[in-house]
Design an enzyme around this catalytic site. Structure first.
Site: not given
Ligand code: AMP
Length: 214
Positions: A13, A88, A127, A160, A171
């Site tokens: 993404k 999400r 990554r 990360r 996740r």
């Molecule tokens: P990402 O970088 O999009 O994988 O997001 C990393 C982490 O941020 C996720 O595993 C969630 O803990 C939190 N997070 C990001 N976007 C959301 C969202 N829309 N709703 C809830 N938690 C989020």
């Protein structure tokens, strides 16, 4: 043009969002990036979000809905944006529809990047991200020229915490639970576009750009 990018962690993404940003001159809005910055800056929101993020769970809906509602009304969003990592949950999707209706608009495209678990695990475990500028690398598919250093700014590359194996599994689980609800929420309209995300980055971006007419 307002675009949502759906897809599990590692589906690409962020990478696709950056390509679309370059092509259509609209900003990428990543709730993950906004939250990671809040954690780094130790803001109140960051302190609240940290434990959910570290465990691979979702940050409470009202926190991310608040982030998005503010962000989409900023001046650089007037011609559209790409939402990367939001919504999400169904509650987030409904809140977004409500906010957009109040602003007199709607989403134009919902691109759903589909990929199988093996591809995703391989992408996430390799990554690496620059601590300074956020540039992403991959130890196997897109390594930096000097090990551990960013090609763009020389910053330190790190993995990360939530890309480590146990958290990744959690996740995926969290994603699967919500994904079906989001798919059925958006798939009744012609703007829902599934894309095979197992292919190479170039092939996926070509498909995405074909959909967006770029
Ligand atoms: P990402 O970088 O999009 O994988 O997001 C990393 C982490 O941020 C996720 O595993 C969630 O803990 C939190 N997070 C990001 N976007 C959301 C969202 N829309 N709703 C809830 N938690 C989020």
């Amino acid at each position: 043009m307002k675009i949502i990018l759906l897809g599990p962690p590692g589906a690409g993404k962020g990478t696709q969002a950056k390509i679309i940003t370059g092509k259509f001159a609209i900003p990428q809005i990543s709730t993950g990036d906004i939250l990671r910055k809040a954690v780094k800056d130790q803001t109140e929101m960051g302190k609240r979000a940290k434990s959910f993020m570290d465990s691979g769970g979702l940050v409470p809906d009202e926190v991310v809905i608040g982030i998005i509602n503010e962000r989409i009304t900023e001046p650089d969003c007037s011609k559209g944006y790409i939402l990367d990592g939001f919504p999400r949950t169904l509650i987030q999707a409904e809140a977004l529809t409500e906010a957009l209706t109040a602003l007199g608009g709607d989403i134009d495209f919902v691109i759903d990047l589909k990929a199988d678990a093996e591809t995703l695990s391989r992408r996430l475990s390799g990554r690496r991200v620059c601590r300074e500028c956020g540039q992403m690398f991959h130890v196997e598919f897109n390594p930096s020229k000097i090990d551990g250093k960013c090609d763009k700014c020389g910053g330190e590359l790190y993995q990360r915490d939530d890309d480590k194996e146990e958290t990744v599994l959690k996740r995926f689980e969290v994603y699967d639970t919500q994904a079906r609800a989001l798919e059925s929420y958006y798939s009744t309209s012609g703007r829902y576009k599934p894309v095979d995300g197992n292919a190479s980055m170039e092939d996926v971006s070509q498909k995405v750009l074909d959909i967006l007419g770029g």
